[in-house]
Scaffold this motif. Structure first.
Motif, short mmCIF file in Angstrom:
data_model
loop_
_atom_site.label_atom_id
_atom_site.label_comp_id
_atom_site.label_asym_id
_atom_site.label_seq_id
_atom_site.Cartn_x
_atom_site.Cartn_y
_atom_site.Cartn_z
N LEU A 13 0.94 -1.25 0.11
CA LEU A 13 -0.08 -0.16 -0.09
C LEU A 13 0.93 1.27 -0.07
O LEU A 13 0.52 2.13 -0.84
N GLN A 14 1.92 1.43 0.96
CA GLN A 14 2.72 2.22 1.05
C GLN A 14 3.39 2.82 -0.32
O GLN A 14 3.61 3.85 -0.70
N THR A 15 3.79 1.41 -0.92
CA THR A 15 4.57 1.71 -2.41
C THR A 15 3.49 2.06 -3.46
O THR A 15 3.99 2.94 -4.32
N LEU A 31 10.09 -1.30 -6.73
CA LEU A 31 9.85 -0.24 -5.66
C LEU A 31 9.43 -1.02 -4.57
O LEU A 31 9.92 -0.80 -3.33
N VAL A 32 8.49 -2.07 -4.64
CA VAL A 32 7.85 -2.77 -3.45
C VAL A 32 9.25 -3.49 -2.88
O VAL A 32 9.28 -3.59 -1.70
N GLN A 33 10.05 -3.88 -3.87
CA GLN A 33 11.09 -4.91 -3.30
C GLN A 33 12.10 -3.98 -2.42
O GLN A 33 12.47 -4.19 -1.26
N HIS A 34 12.49 -2.81 -2.92
CA HIS A 34 13.05 -1.62 -2.23
C HIS A 34 12.64 -1.35 -0.84
O HIS A 34 13.29 -1.24 0.29
N ASN A 35 11.13 -1.15 -0.81
CA ASN A 35 10.59 -0.87 0.29
C ASN A 35 10.45 -2.09 1.29
O ASN A 35 10.40 -1.93 2.61
N LEU A 36 10.31 -3.17 0.76
CA LEU A 36 10.43 -4.29 1.99
C LEU A 36 11.59 -4.45 2.38
O LEU A 36 11.60 -4.62 3.73
N THR A 37 12.80 -4.15 1.73
CA THR A 37 14.08 -4.16 2.51
C THR A 37 14.15 -3.23 3.55
O THR A 37 14.75 -3.22 4.41
N ASP A 38 13.62 -2.03 3.18
CA ASP A 38 13.83 -0.85 4.00
C ASP A 38 12.82 -0.95 5.03
O ASP A 38 13.11 -0.52 6.50
N LEU A 39 11.50 -1.06 4.97
CA LEU A 39 10.48 -1.20 5.85
C LEU A 39 10.35 -2.40 6.67
O LEU A 39 9.61 -2.26 7.85
#
Length: 161
Positions: A13-15, A31-39
């Protein structure tokens, strides 16, 4: 597993919000992959976030058309970004994803709306998804939780013969 799915759904959702806000510039999954790693470092979701990302982008125009039809008084570009993307996520899960029962998808949407949206978001999201759910039932698109009821009715019919 459900808390991992909730976390994955939250990151997606955030992505989606980020992707939408930036004009859908890149592949959503990247973008989701990047955000999963960060968040959500270390979170295990059995590919759930990836299935959501690919499914939403594959069906985006159909999803947006459904939202527009179900909420005609709200042009999609006037729906607040978070509400629009909660609807995109959960219309996908409800109509196309079919990994969770419809009522769970609707409850997840309401929780996301309460967490990230405005005071009126949860009511708006619930109304749109409730209308879609009723349409699906009328069309015979049997929701997951209804299979148990149909199976039980069939067994009762057999037992009375």
């Amino acid at each position: 597993m459900s808390s991992n799915r909730h976390l994955a759904r939250t990151v997606v959702l955030q992505t989606l919000f980020q992707w939408d806000f930036l004009g859908k510039p890149d592949d959503l999954w990247k973008l989701v992959q990047h955000n999963l790693t960060d968040l959500a470092p270390g979170a295990v979701d059995d590919g759930f976030a990836e299935r959501l990302s690919h499914g939403i982008t594959k069906h985006l125009s159909e999803i947006d058309d459904l939202i527009h039809r179900l909420a005609p008084e709200w042009p999609l570009d006037q729906v607040p970004g978070i509400d629009r993307n909660i609807l995109r996520l959960e219309v996908f899960e409800l109509k196309y994803g079919k990994e969770i029962p419809p009522k769970v998808a609707i409850n997840e949407a309401i929780e996301l709306a309460k967490t990230f949206g405005s005071d009126s978001s949860s009511k708006f999201v619930n109304g749109v998804l409730g209308s879609l759910y009723k349409e699906m039932q009328t069309a015979g698109d049997v929701p997951i939780e209804d299979f148990k009821q149909i199976f039980e009715q069939a067994n009762e019919a057999k037992n009375t013969e």
